[in-house]
Design a protein around this motif. Structure first.
Motif, short mmCIF file in Angstrom:
data_model
loop_
_atom_site.label_atom_id
_atom_site.label_comp_id
_atom_site.label_asym_id
_atom_site.label_seq_id
_atom_site.Cartn_x
_atom_site.Cartn_y
_atom_site.Cartn_z
N HIS A 114 0.92 -1.27 0.03
CA HIS A 114 0.06 0.13 -0.30
C HIS A 114 0.73 1.30 0.10
O HIS A 114 1.87 1.55 0.77
N GLY A 115 0.61 2.07 -0.80
CA GLY A 115 1.35 3.47 -1.01
C GLY A 115 2.77 3.35 -1.44
O GLY A 115 3.69 4.26 -0.90
N LEU A 116 3.03 2.11 -2.05
CA LEU A 116 4.54 2.10 -2.85
C LEU A 116 4.78 3.09 -3.60
O LEU A 116 3.88 3.53 -4.58
N LYS A 117 6.05 3.89 -3.77
CA LYS A 117 6.23 4.72 -4.98
C LYS A 117 6.66 3.68 -6.06
O LYS A 117 7.38 2.68 -5.98
N THR A 118 6.47 4.35 -7.12
CA THR A 118 6.67 3.81 -8.72
C THR A 118 8.14 4.39 -8.74
O THR A 118 8.69 5.30 -9.12
#
Length: 469
Positions: A114-118
């Motif tokens: 959840h909410g990982l940066k790309t």
């Protein structure tokens, strides 16, 4: 799962579709998942008040990201509680095939995603929580053994597979809660991998880390050799947490039973509708990936034809160069060489040499592009297989929910029939009561007449006695 055209980093419609297809978590942002006892409850946000559930005061109740975090936290509570209770009832060491344990790892994977940066890579955009788990080795030296063991496993090829293996090893060591608390306390390091509103950056992450302490009572022996952790499809099985009417206590009132059955039926129908929409979306994404695969196949065929043409040009240039060298040698051996012709020949030879170098460079570029396209084709085929597996599993869940829905319909019909029978019995009893009331009134009237007649007889008897005297 990413943009497969390395010539440009600008997002395209195909890139957006493939990136969206990589998202394995289905968040029902219009609904709230909450814990009612030990069962899963789904409430529509438009029909309920948002104040009863304990939430951080600084969050907007209507923020979909906040709802996602709350849903994941409640799912983690259910998963951890169910795993502990079932493991204690089982009374033995858990293995990799134990269904509640598999669902626990799926829920933890969704929480970490959840909410990982790309991050942009050579093959496009990528999301993985393996980088965040590697921080544990820097903060806690004793975790280096787990990280080294994960890196030494021969079957792991992707960061996702290494992250899944790390979670399993940490659970077997009974250190999962300690390691999660360690990285959650260092939000300055986690900000490199997560967005500010991600679950790991908010209070829900600390709550989940505290809940993981209870898993230290579980003994697990998980064999990861030969297990394909790279291509597993992480889909939460909500059917494991749905309340079954057979386990609920019997209510004394028939109306209460009917209401409970209808509520469960409505919930299953709503979840069925959402799963149907998810299946349709995944099917559309699979179709888009197949179209992209066809396009890449055509581009690969064009590149192969171009490479063959360039190879023919190289062979031709080599032959011309050999001819020019032979001509040069012949001119040198001539007793009366022509200086002007020799200069033109050298100039032409130099031009042919430069042309040959240019053709060779272009050939190398085309070969590199061909290798990149082949690699992209393999990754795309693998992604299509994963999405098809996810589609099959969702369809299976949809069939299970339909079966539950049918059972609830039968129960509702049975309850309706029972209520109808009770109503008919009540009507018959009321009719009998009315009949008995009429009979009682008639008997009272007869009693009054009898009393009156008795009084008349008594007075007549008195008069007769007086006359006899």
């Amino acid at each position: 799962m990413s943009d497969l055209t390395p010539q440009s980093e600008t997002p395209t419609p195909t890139t957006d579709k493939i990136t969206q297809a990589a998202r394995e978590t289905i968040y029902l942002c219009n609904f709230r998942v909450s814990v009612d006892g030990e069962w899963l409850c789904l409430r529509e946000l438009n029909d309920i008040s948002l104040t009863p559930d304990p939430e951080p005061a600084h969050e907007d109740p209507k923020d979909p990201i906040a709802i996602e975090r709350l849903n994941l936290m409640n799912m983690a509570k259910l998963s951890i509680k169910g795993l502990i209770e079932s493991a204690l009832n089982l009374g033995r060491t858990l293995d990799s095939d134990y269904a509640p344990l598999q669902q626990f790892f799926v829920v933890m994977e969704h929480c970490l995603k959840h909410g990982l940066k790309t991050k942009k890579t050579f093959l496009g955009q990528n999301k993985s929580f393996w980088g965040a788990l590697e921080l544990v080795e820097k903060l806690t030296p004793e975790a280096g053994e787990i990280t080294a063991s994960v890196k030494d496993l021969p079957g792991l090829k992707t960061p996702l597979g290494r992250g899944r293996a790390w979670l399993r090893l940490a659970l077997m060591q009974k250190k999962l809660s300690d390691y999660m608390k360690t990285i959650i306390n260092r939000k300055d390091l986690l900000s490199e991998f997560y967005e500010p509103n991600a679950l790991m950056m908010e209070e829900e992450g600390a709550v989940i880390a505290g809940l993981l302490v209870g898993l230290n009572v579980i003994d697990a022996n998980l064999c990861m050799k030969g297990e394909d952790l790279d291509s597993q499809v992480g889909v939460i099985d909500f059917s494991m947490y749905l309340k079954d009417g057979g386990h609920s206590s019997k209510s004394a009132e028939g109306d209460g039973q009917i209401t409970a059955i209808l509520d469960q039926k409505n919930y299953v129908e709503e979840l069925n509708r959402h799963l149907s929409a998810s299946v349709n979306n995944l099917q559309a994404k699979v179709d888009a990936l197949e179209k992209s695969n066809t396009k890449l196949t055509e581009e690969l065929a064009v590149a192969n034809n171009r490479i063959i043409t360039l190879q023919e040009d190289v062979e031709r240039v080599k032959e011309e160069s050999s001819f020019q060298l032979e001509s040069r040698k012949a001119l040198r051996s001539d007793s009366a060489p022509d200086g002007q012709a020799l200069g033109e020949t050298r100039k032409q030879l130099k031009e042919e040499t430069l042309l040959r170098l240019d053709v060779e460079k272009e050939l190398e570029v085309q070969i590199g592009m061909k290798q990149e396209m082949e690699l992209s084709m393999k990754m795309l085929e693998k992604d299509i297989c994963e999405k098809q597996d996810a589609l099959v599993e969702l369809r299976q869940q949809l069939e299970d929910l339909r079966a539950i829905n049918q059972q609830l319909s039968h129960k509702s019909q049975s309850a309706d029939a029972g209520s109808k029978q009770k109503s008919e019995a009540i009507a018959r009893l009321e009719e009998k009561i009315n009949q008995m009331t009429g009979t009682i009134k008639q008997m009272e009237t007869s009693e009054k007449h009898l009393v009156k007649q008795a009084r008349n007889l008594n007075s007549a008897a008195g008069k007769l006695l007086q006359l006899q005297q």
